[in-house]
Design a protein around this motif. Sequence first.
Motif, PDB file in Angstrom:
ATOM      1  N   LYS A  11       6.465  47.585  60.275  1.00 51.85           N
ATOM      2  CA  LYS A  11       6.588  47.214  61.686  1.00 51.85           C
ATOM      3  C   LYS A  11       5.391  47.755  62.464  1.00 51.85           C
ATOM      4  CE  LYS A  11      11.692  47.596  61.812  1.00 51.85           C
ATOM      5  NZ  LYS A  11      11.901  47.817  60.365  1.00 51.85           N
ATOM      6  N   PRO A  12       5.168  47.216  63.670  1.00 50.13           N
ATOM      7  CA  PRO A  12       4.098  47.788  64.500  1.00 50.13           C
ATOM      8  C   PRO A  12       4.275  49.286  64.738  1.00 50.13           C
ATOM      9  CG  PRO A  12       4.784  45.675  65.391  1.00 50.13           C
ATOM     10  CD  PRO A  12       5.728  45.994  64.276  1.00 50.13           C
ATOM     11  N   VAL A  18       9.203  43.339  64.453  1.00 49.13           N
ATOM     12  CA  VAL A  18       8.513  42.071  64.677  1.00 49.13           C
ATOM     13  C   VAL A  18       9.524  41.023  65.118  1.00 49.13           C
ATOM     14  CG1 VAL A  18       7.147  40.248  63.618  1.00 49.13           C
ATOM     15  CG2 VAL A  18       6.751  42.636  62.969  1.00 49.13           C
ATOM     16  N   THR A  21       5.785  35.916  64.632  1.00 44.86           N
ATOM     17  CA  THR A  21       4.343  35.959  64.452  1.00 44.86           C
ATOM     18  C   THR A  21       3.670  35.135  65.551  1.00 44.86           C
ATOM     19  OG1 THR A  21       4.403  34.102  62.906  1.00 44.86           O
ATOM     20  CG2 THR A  21       4.485  36.334  61.969  1.00 44.86           C
ATOM     21  N   VAL A  41       1.326  39.459  65.922  1.00 40.17           N
ATOM     22  CA  VAL A  41       2.773  39.314  66.060  1.00 40.17           C
ATOM     23  C   VAL A  41       3.195  39.675  67.481  1.00 40.17           C
ATOM     24  CG1 VAL A  41       3.084  39.969  63.634  1.00 40.17           C
ATOM     25  CG2 VAL A  41       3.459  41.674  65.419  1.00 40.17           C
ATOM     26  N   GLY A  43       6.059  41.734  69.247  1.00 38.32           N
ATOM     27  CA  GLY A  43       7.069  42.723  68.938  1.00 38.32           C
ATOM     28  C   GLY A  43       8.294  42.561  69.816  1.00 38.32           C
ATOM     29  N   ASN A  51      -1.667  43.243  62.723  1.00 41.41           N
ATOM     30  CA  ASN A  51      -1.691  43.903  61.435  1.00 41.41           C
ATOM     31  C   ASN A  51      -2.963  43.440  60.735  1.00 41.41           C
ATOM     32  OD1 ASN A  51      -0.152  43.601  58.280  1.00 41.41           O
ATOM     33  ND2 ASN A  51      -0.417  45.548  59.309  1.00 41.41           N
ATOM     34  N   TRP A  60      -1.877  48.840  61.858  1.00 41.02           N
ATOM     35  CA  TRP A  60      -1.266  48.181  63.008  1.00 41.02           C
ATOM     36  C   TRP A  60      -1.999  48.626  64.273  1.00 41.02           C
ATOM     37  CZ3 TRP A  60       2.011  44.250  63.282  1.00 41.02           C
ATOM     38  CH2 TRP A  60       2.859  43.975  62.212  1.00 41.02           C
ATOM     39  N   VAL A 360       8.770  37.197  58.220  1.00 41.01           N
ATOM     40  CA  VAL A 360       9.528  38.286  58.848  1.00 41.01           C
ATOM     41  C   VAL A 360      10.882  38.358  58.157  1.00 41.01           C
ATOM     42  CG1 VAL A 360      10.433  39.228  61.006  1.00 41.01           C
ATOM     43  CG2 VAL A 360       8.336  37.829  61.025  1.00 41.01           C
ATOM     44  N   SER A 364      13.333  42.989  60.385  1.00 42.01           N
ATOM     45  CA  SER A 364      12.235  42.837  61.358  1.00 42.01           C
ATOM     46  C   SER A 364      10.927  43.457  60.888  1.00 42.01           C
ATOM     47  CB  SER A 364      12.627  43.406  62.731  1.00 42.01           C
ATOM     48  OG  SER A 364      13.719  42.695  63.254  1.00 42.01           O
ATOM     49  N   LEU A 366       7.319  42.875  58.764  1.00 39.95           N
ATOM     50  CA  LEU A 366       6.397  41.846  58.314  1.00 39.95           C
ATOM     51  C   LEU A 366       6.124  42.060  56.830  1.00 39.95           C
ATOM     52  CD1 LEU A 366       4.482  39.498  59.328  1.00 39.95           C
ATOM     53  CD2 LEU A 366       2.691  41.255  59.433  1.00 39.95           C
TER      54      LEU A 366
END
Length: 374
Positions: A11-12, A18, A21, A41, A43, A51, A60, A360, A364, A366
């Motif tokens: 994830k971020p 996520v 996208t 993406v 969020g 990413n 990220w 995804v 959640s 990526l």
Amino acid sequence: MGSWQWNDQQKPTAAVGVRATAGAVTMKDDPQAPQRPYVFVRGYDSRLHVNWWDGKAWHWSDQGTPAGRTVIEKVGAVTVKDTPNAPQRPYAFVIGDDSKLYVNWWDGSKWNWSDQGAPTGRRVREGVGVVSVQDNPSAPQRPYVFVLTDDFRLWVNWWDGKAWNWSDQGTPPSRTISRPLGVTTMRDTPNAFTRPYAFVITDDSRVWVNWWDGGKWNWSDQGTPSGQPVKKGAGVVTVQDTPQAVERPFVFVQGYDSKLYVNWWDGGKWNWRDQGAPAGRLILDSVGVVTMRDDPAAFTRPYAFVIGDDSKLYVNWWDGSKWNWAAQAAPPGRVVERPGEAVTVQDNAKATERPYAFVVTDDSDLWVNWWSLP
């Protein structure tokens, strides 16, 4: 032999998953450098994140939002080169919560947000896609961003080399545009200018294309597969039989029968082909379409990634003589919940291109399904 791999891009942040996208590109620092994927993406914080691969590791980065706004929808991403030997620079276009178009772009040293606005008196409703256009192979690349507005017309926001412009592409004759499909560009020869093609689906579930012939814009009715209305787009690419050949569009769509179809140009006419579905499955959604070259002198081969009704990833691909379906499965212990993006990656200018399909999952995260060389 190479093999397919799954990799968790995570994830971020630990707290921000996520939601969807927003586009993917590959970057080259110079024409001989390896390509490096960048996947944008949105969020759950309604911010843009990317990413990206630096050549050794994934990172990220929080791209933030336009000033005072949040990100609600994607339009797409593209790279721009100022000269043929310049580094590629990513541009990620999104729709803000004020129904205006914004771009997050790299100027060579820092990221910027720019307000592209909207056509006068209109709101941006949905993205169709983004391409870059060149007047000749030595010219700067110029972004063209196709969107649908709240009056169900097609518009393009385009850079002329000095300023951004909005142009009303209108609608197909006596029809209303109901859904986006995708965009691509065409070259008639390797030294020709690029010509944009923007595909949409109309209210009667037919495919139409708005295309530039070199002198004017045209609308053309692509129709539907035999007896099957079109439900949604799956992706658009151009195919070349040799590096010197004319580029030819391939337009992948999903029918209301949950099968995959392709509308393709053979060099003399448009054709529809029924690609079917993975054995025993129906197609739930699409991830994206890419083309592959086994070496720089080879023909390009389309790969269309889709999600089956079992929440697994599948690919419909051309091996050079026939179409095949392959089951890509799902990440270990996860299901594919939402579609993503697809790109191809080259390790050097003479290497085989390798597909990367981003999705995804239900947690959640990526994930990427990618082809690894030995």
